[in-house]
Design an enzyme around this catalytic site. Structure first.
Site, mmCIF file in Angstrom:
data_model
loop_
_atom_site.group_PDB
_atom_site.id
_atom_site.type_symbol
_atom_site.label_atom_id
_atom_site.label_comp_id
_atom_site.label_asym_id
_atom_site.label_seq_id
_atom_site.Cartn_x
_atom_site.Cartn_y
_atom_site.Cartn_z
ATOM 1 N N ASP A 8 -17.605 4.864 43.070
ATOM 2 C CA ASP A 8 -16.226 4.731 42.602
ATOM 3 C C ASP A 8 -15.313 4.993 43.792
ATOM 4 O O ASP A 8 -15.370 6.058 44.407
ATOM 5 C CB ASP A 8 -15.994 5.765 41.487
ATOM 6 C CG ASP A 8 -14.611 5.673 40.888
ATOM 7 O OD1 ASP A 8 -13.887 4.696 41.188
ATOM 8 O OD2 ASP A 8 -14.249 6.590 40.127
ATOM 9 N N MET A 9 -14.483 4.016 44.139
ATOM 10 C CA MET A 9 -13.583 4.188 45.266
ATOM 11 C C MET A 9 -12.530 5.247 44.915
ATOM 12 O O MET A 9 -12.101 5.344 43.766
ATOM 13 C CB MET A 9 -12.880 2.871 45.605
ATOM 14 C CG MET A 9 -13.817 1.685 45.806
ATOM 15 S SD MET A 9 -15.206 1.999 46.907
ATOM 16 C CE MET A 9 -14.318 2.344 48.410
ATOM 17 N N ASP A 108 -12.930 -1.301 41.269
ATOM 18 C CA ASP A 108 -13.310 -0.357 42.321
ATOM 19 C C ASP A 108 -14.541 0.481 41.974
ATOM 20 O O ASP A 108 -14.748 1.551 42.538
ATOM 21 C CB ASP A 108 -12.135 0.554 42.680
ATOM 22 C CG ASP A 108 -11.836 1.567 41.591
ATOM 23 O OD1 ASP A 108 -12.101 1.264 40.410
ATOM 24 O OD2 ASP A 108 -11.340 2.653 41.920
ATOM 25 N N GLU A 109 -15.349 0.010 41.051
ATOM 26 C CA GLU A 109 -16.547 0.764 40.662
ATOM 27 C C GLU A 109 -17.732 -0.160 40.490
ATOM 28 O O GLU A 109 -17.588 -1.249 39.946
ATOM 29 C CB GLU A 109 -16.347 1.398 39.274
ATOM 30 C CG GLU A 109 -15.416 2.556 39.197
ATOM 31 C CD GLU A 109 -15.204 2.936 37.734
ATOM 32 O OE1 GLU A 109 -16.192 3.270 37.057
ATOM 33 O OE2 GLU A 109 -14.062 2.865 37.276
HETATM 34 MG MG LIG Z 1 -11.629 4.739 41.428
#
Ligand SMILES: [Mg+2]
Length: 414
Positions: A8-9, A108-109
């Site tokens: 996860d960013m 983003d994951e």
């Molecule tokens: Mg994130």
């Protein structure tokens, strides 16, 4: 069983902006969103904030004035979805060096199944984190667990820049105090209902009677219990398998052929809502909207348009479909069928979903009301949409309408 990895960013949109613009680094930055809802309400909402901004209490979903009140020096950046999507696709390339089992969960994951033992999985996660930092100047948090449920839970436990493992033997202890809503898939409503039943923690969910859960939650009852036990057998989908879904579409044959533009518009709206609902169900967003109308002589007009950004908003899809439909005016003949489809799909971006929830309340009710007013009560009921439901996902947006068209032909000739 080898463990699953979830990456996860961290503060993704804000991090990308800080990486692109050095003057924003180390500063409180908020990324603002503009949606169809914003245009209507003249509102701008915080989509993501940097960790520096979060220290001031700025949160996703706040308005810009609220954020400025909390932190007068906050830097505002207008979101650039194409940039974030492009960066995501490049990050996926890094994951794909290790395995094709990379399943994007949002912009983003990703869930990743490296098919490696625990220690190797940890090493792989470390390498991925390093390469992302070196290539893009942004950080991410990794979680490793025996399945997707626990891997996702783990990645959220030490943010930012974390690397967290949840070993199977640690699950009972961890779940004892874990609030149920921390489990991915248990939303606010379900959590509320569970709390009402006295089930506050994941551990309590795991030891709840299955019969009780089935009584209150129906078919998902047993699944809830398994979640409470930390069990999740869903596999990580192949990155390439994800691409099989190319478009989501709905068509509807009108109750009678009509040249009434308002009625056709109302049906396009209904189609757009149905497409939007199913895209959300599949956690997809799309960029290309197609609209089709079939005339009473079975000739059709079909055109598509590309939006500036990915969406699954019913309103945005409807607006694009109406623009196309207006290009078909004036109508030369009566219309017997309408359809809307969306293609150029990507996994759903959770931040965008927030806007959708804000806008959703006022949508379908009004439309159903208007249609019922025109055609009498109970006109809009699930049965009237069954065929369109079955139509489902088609490989090509150009195919929209074909299925129903064929059905109509066979009905006529029999
Ligand atoms: Mg994130």
């Amino acid at each position: 069983m080898t463990p699953i990895l979830h990456i996860d960013m961290d503060a993704y949109f804000a991090s990308v902006e800080q990486a692109c613009n050095p003057s924003l680094r180390g500063k409180p930055v908020v990324v603002c969103g503009e949606t169809s809802a914003d245009k209507r309400w003249g509102r701008t909402i915080i989509v993501t904030s940097s960790y520096e901004a979060r220290k001031f209490g700025i949160k996703t979903g706040m308005s810009v004035p609220e954020a400025k009140r909390l932190c007068p020096g906050v830097q505002l950046v207008f979101g650039n979805p194409d940039k974030y999507i492009d960066t995501s696709l490049q990050i996926h390339r890094i994951f794909l060096k290790y395995t094709p089992l990379v399943e994007p969960f949002s912009v983003d994951e990703c869930f990743i199944d490296p098919a490696a033992a625990w220690d190797d999985c940890r090493r792989i996660a470390g390498k991925m984190k390093n390469e992302i930092r070196q290539s893009f100047g942004i950080t991410c948090s990794a979680g490793i667990g025996p399945n997707k449920l626990t891997a996702k839970l783990a990645s959220g436990m030490q943010k930012p820049d974390g690397l967290t493992e949840i070993r199977p033997e640690k699950i009972p202890e961890l779940f004892q105090k874990l609030p149920v809503q921390e489990l991915c898939g248990i939303g606010e409503k379900t959590a509320e209902k569970l709390n009402f039943l006295g089930i506050k923690t994941a551990g309590q969910l795991g030891s709840a009677r299955e019969g009780l859960l089935t009584t209150h939650f129906g078919v998902i009852g047993p699944r809830l219990k398994r979640m409470g036990l930390g069990i999740d057998e869903s596999p990580v989908a192949s990155y390439w398998a994800e691409r099989i879904i190319k478009s989501v579409g709905h068509t509807h044959t009108l109750p009678e052929d009509t040249g009434d533009i308002e009625i056709i518009r109302a049906f396009l709206r209904l189609m757009a809502e149905k497409v939007s609902d199913r895209m959300m169900e599949y956690k997809l967003m799309g960029k290309t909207v197609s609209a089709v109308i079939r005339y009473d002589d079975f000739e059709s007009a079909n055109r598509q348009t590309t939006l500036r950004r990915h969406t699954n908003s019913g309103l945005a899809i409807y607006e694009a479909a109406i623009k196309i439909f207006n290009g078909f005016l004036p109508l030369r003949k009566n219309v017997r069928m309408t359809g809307v489809s969306v293609s150029s799909l990507m996994p759903e971006n959770n931040e965008q979903f927030l806007f959708e929830r804000l806008a959703k309340n006022q949508r379908l009710d009004k439309l159903v009301h208007a249609l019922n007013k025109k055609y009498g009560d109970f006109f809009v009921k699930p049965a009237s949409l069954l065929i369109a439901e079955n139509f489902g996902i088609k490989d090509r947006c150009g195919m929209i309408g074909q299925h129903i068209f064929d059905k109509n032909i066979s009905k006529k000739s029999s």
